[in-house]
Design an enzyme around this catalytic site. Structure first.
Site, short mmCIF file in Angstrom:
data_model
loop_
_atom_site.label_atom_id
_atom_site.label_comp_id
_atom_site.label_asym_id
_atom_site.label_seq_id
_atom_site.Cartn_x
_atom_site.Cartn_y
_atom_site.Cartn_z
N ARG A 53 -6.59 -19.91 -48.66
CA ARG A 53 -5.38 -19.76 -47.87
C ARG A 53 -5.64 -18.70 -46.80
O ARG A 53 -6.67 -18.02 -46.83
CB ARG A 53 -4.19 -19.39 -48.76
CG ARG A 53 -4.52 -18.31 -49.79
CD ARG A 53 -3.38 -17.46 -50.16
NE ARG A 53 -2.92 -16.69 -49.02
CZ ARG A 53 -3.55 -15.61 -48.57
NH1 ARG A 53 -4.64 -15.15 -49.12
NH2 ARG A 53 -3.06 -14.97 -47.52
N ALA A 55 -4.94 -18.28 -42.42
CA ALA A 55 -5.30 -19.17 -41.31
C ALA A 55 -6.81 -19.25 -41.03
O ALA A 55 -7.37 -20.36 -40.97
CB ALA A 55 -4.53 -18.74 -40.06
N GLN A 203 1.86 -12.81 -51.90
CA GLN A 203 0.54 -12.52 -51.33
C GLN A 203 0.27 -11.02 -51.27
O GLN A 203 -0.87 -10.58 -51.14
CB GLN A 203 0.40 -13.12 -49.92
CG GLN A 203 0.13 -14.61 -49.89
CD GLN A 203 1.39 -15.43 -49.81
OE1 GLN A 203 2.48 -14.97 -50.18
NE2 GLN A 203 1.29 -16.65 -49.34
N ASP A 243 -0.48 -16.86 -38.22
CA ASP A 243 -0.99 -18.21 -38.46
C ASP A 243 -1.08 -19.04 -37.19
O ASP A 243 -1.81 -20.02 -37.12
CB ASP A 243 -0.10 -18.94 -39.48
CG ASP A 243 -0.24 -18.28 -40.83
OD1 ASP A 243 0.47 -17.28 -41.08
OD2 ASP A 243 -1.09 -18.72 -41.61
O1 MRU Z 1 0.59 -19.27 -46.83
P1 MRU Z 1 -0.60 -18.39 -46.59
O2 MRU Z 1 -0.88 -17.46 -47.72
O3 MRU Z 1 -1.83 -19.20 -46.18
O4 MRU Z 1 -0.18 -17.51 -45.34
C1 MRU Z 1 -1.07 -16.56 -44.82
C2 MRU Z 1 -0.49 -15.72 -43.76
O5 MRU Z 1 0.65 -15.90 -43.36
C3 MRU Z 1 -1.37 -14.70 -43.12
O6 MRU Z 1 -0.64 -13.58 -42.71
C4 MRU Z 1 -2.04 -15.32 -41.89
O7 MRU Z 1 -2.66 -16.53 -42.23
C5 MRU Z 1 -3.05 -14.42 -41.30
S1 MRU Z 1 -4.49 -14.33 -42.34
C6 MRU Z 1 -5.66 -13.40 -41.58
#
Ligand code: MRU
Length: 378
Positions: A53, A55, A203, A243
Site C-alpha cells: 500500500r 502510492a 496506518q 496519493d
Molecule cells: O490506503 P493507503 O494506505 O494506500 O494510503 C496511503 C496514503 O494515503 C499515503 O499517505 C500516500 O500514499 C503517500 S505514501 C508515500
C-alpha cells in the site's frame, strides 16, 4: 530502512525464484511477514487487499506485475489485459497509472522477444528511482526542520505531526513524509513526531512501528487530537504524503488530511506535503471534482483490527450490529491550505505556477495534451 538491524526495502526481486518478495503490511505492526508474489492475479490481489500500500509502492509493484506478465506472454493483448487488471485494483493513487503507462509506452515498440527482459529492467529502474526521489525529498525537507530547530532553545525538539503512513513501507525506501524525519534524526536535530492513528485502517500504527524501529521519538494520537495540539502550540509543522496531486497543487491523501490542513491553517501551523513527481496528475486541475475517491468496505469502519491476548490478529466490532457505515478512503486538500510541496527537485508553492517552475517539461506536455482534448482523471 532497518528492521531488527537488517536493511530492507519494502519489495525486492528474488532472482533465483524469479518472484517479487513483499512485506505483507496487513500483519504489521504485529508481525513481520514476507511473501512471494508469483502471478498477475496475485499482484492484483496484493495491491487490492493492501498487502502492499502507499502510492509509490503500489506503482513499483504494478511495474513488477507487468514484468511478470511479459515473462508469461509478451504479446500486446496480454500487455493490455494486464494494464487493465492492475489498474482496476485501486482507483486513487496516480502512481499506479503512471507506472503502468510508463511500462506500456516503453515495451510496446519493442519486439516481443525483448519485452520480458526489458520489463524487468524497467521495474528495477522504477524501484531504484523511487528510492532516490525519496532520499532527495528528505534532503529538501530537512532544511525546513533545521530552520525551525534554529529558532528554538537548544535541545528543544521540533514537533511534527503526520497523518497516515507515508513512510518507507509506503514507498520502496525512505518514505516521502518520513524521509525528512529520518534525515533530521540522523543529523541529530531533536525531533518529536505526533502520529495520527488514521482510522479506519490505523496506518499510524505502521508509522509508529517505523519511527520506533529507527529510534525517532514519537507519540500515537487519535485522529481528533491534532487540532487541540495545534491550538496549544504543540505542533511546529505538519508533513503528510499524497496519493495524487493535481497540476494546480490540490492534494489528495488519506481521509482526514483535509481536516488537519484546516486546523493547521486556523492555527498558523505550516502544512507541507511530501510529493514525489510520479504522484502529480498533470491531467487534473480540480482535485475535489476530478480525483476518483476509493470507497472501501464499510467493515473497516464498523470493526477494528488488533492483536489478541494469544498474539494472533483479530477484528472486533465497535458499532451496534446492522449500523450503516461509509468508508471514503481519501480526501482532497485544496492547494490554498498547503504551505508548500516538498519534491525531489525542491520545495514549491502548491500552485500551478509553483509546480510548473520545478517541472517545466511536464507542465508543457500537459498543456499540449489538454489542447488536444485528452480526458481528465481516473
Ligand atoms: O490506503 P493507503 O494506505 O494506500 O494510503 C496511503 C496514503 O494515503 C499515503 O499517505 C500516500 O500514499 C503517500 S505514501 C508515500
Amino acid at each position: 530502512m532497518k528492521v531488527n538491524g537488517k536493511h530492507f526495502r519494502s519489495l525486492w526481486w528474488n532472482a533465483e525464484a524469479e518472484v517479487l518478495e513483499i512485506i505483507d503490511q496487513r500483519a504489521l505492526p504485529y508481525e513481520f511477514v514476507t511473501q512471494p508474489v508469483r502471478t498477475v492475479a496475485e499482484f492484483a490481489a496484493a495491491i487490492a487487499e493492501m498487502r502492499v500500500r502507499g502510492a509509490p509502492l503500489i506503482g513499483a509493484t504494478a511495474a513488477y506485475g507487468m514484468a511478470r506478465a511479459m515473462a508469461d506472454d509478451p504479446g500486446d493483448v496480454n500487455m493490455d489485459r494486464t494494464w487493465d487488471i492492475l489498474h482496476a485494483t485501486r482507483p486513487t493513487a496516480i502512481n499506479l497509472r503512471w507506472a503502468l503507462d510508463r511500462c506500456r509506452e516503453a515495451l510496446r515498440p519493442l519486439p516481443e522477444s525483448r519485452r520480458a527482459e526489458a520489463a524487468l529492467t524497467l521495474a528495477h529502474a522504477i524501484a531504484d528511482e523511487d528510492v532516490e526521489i525519496n532520499r532527495r525529498i528528505g534532503e529538501h525537507g530537512v532544511t525546513l526542520i533545521r530552520e525551525i530547530a534554529a529558532r528554538k532553545p537548544e535541545g528543544e525538539p521540533v514537533r511534527l505531526l503526520t497523518h497516515c503512513n507515508a513512510g518507507w513501507i509506503a514507498t520502496v525506501d525512505w518514505g516521502t513524509a518520513t524521509s525528512p524525519m529520518y534525515q533530521a534524526h540522523d543529523a541529530n536535530i531533536p525531533l518529536h513526531v505526533w502520529v495520527d492513528e488514521t482510522r479506519p485502517r490505523n496506518q499510524g500504527a505502521l508509522t509508529s512501528w517505523e519511527l520506533g524501529s529507527h529510534g525517532v521519538p514519537h507519540a500515537y494520537i487519535t485522529d481528533n487530537a491534532g487540532g487541540h495540539l495545534m491550538q496549544h502550540g504543540l505542533v511546529d509543522m505538519v508533513i503528510t504524503g499524497t496519493d495524487r496531486t493535481t497540476r494546480t497543487g490540490d492534494v489528495c491523501n488519506k481521509i482526514g488530511t483535509y481536516l488537519k490542513a484546516l486546523a493547521a491553517h486556523d492555527n498558523g501551523v505550516p502544512f507541507y506535503v511530501a510529493l514525489p513527481s510520479p504522484t502529480i496528475d498533470w491531467t487534473v486541475a480540480d482535485g475535489v471534482a476530478d480525483i476518483p475517491i476509493e470507497d472501501r468496505d464499510a467493515r473497516e469502519v464498523s470493526h477494528v483490527q488488533g492483536t489478541t491476548a494469544d498474539g494472533g490478529l483479530g477484528h472486533v466490532r465497535v458499532t451496534p450490529e446492522g449500523t450503516d457505515a461509509l468508508n471514503p478512503a481519501f480526501d482532497v486538500t485544496p492547494g490554498r491550505l498547503v504551505t508548500g510541496l516538498i519534491t525531489e527537485r525542491g520545495i514549491c508553492d502548491a500552485t500551478g505556477e509553483g509546480l510548473a517552475r520545478l517541472f517545466p517539461e511536464h507542465a508543457r506536455n500537459a498543456e499540449t495534451q489538454l489542447e488536444s482534448g485528452k480526458p481528465r482523471g481516473s
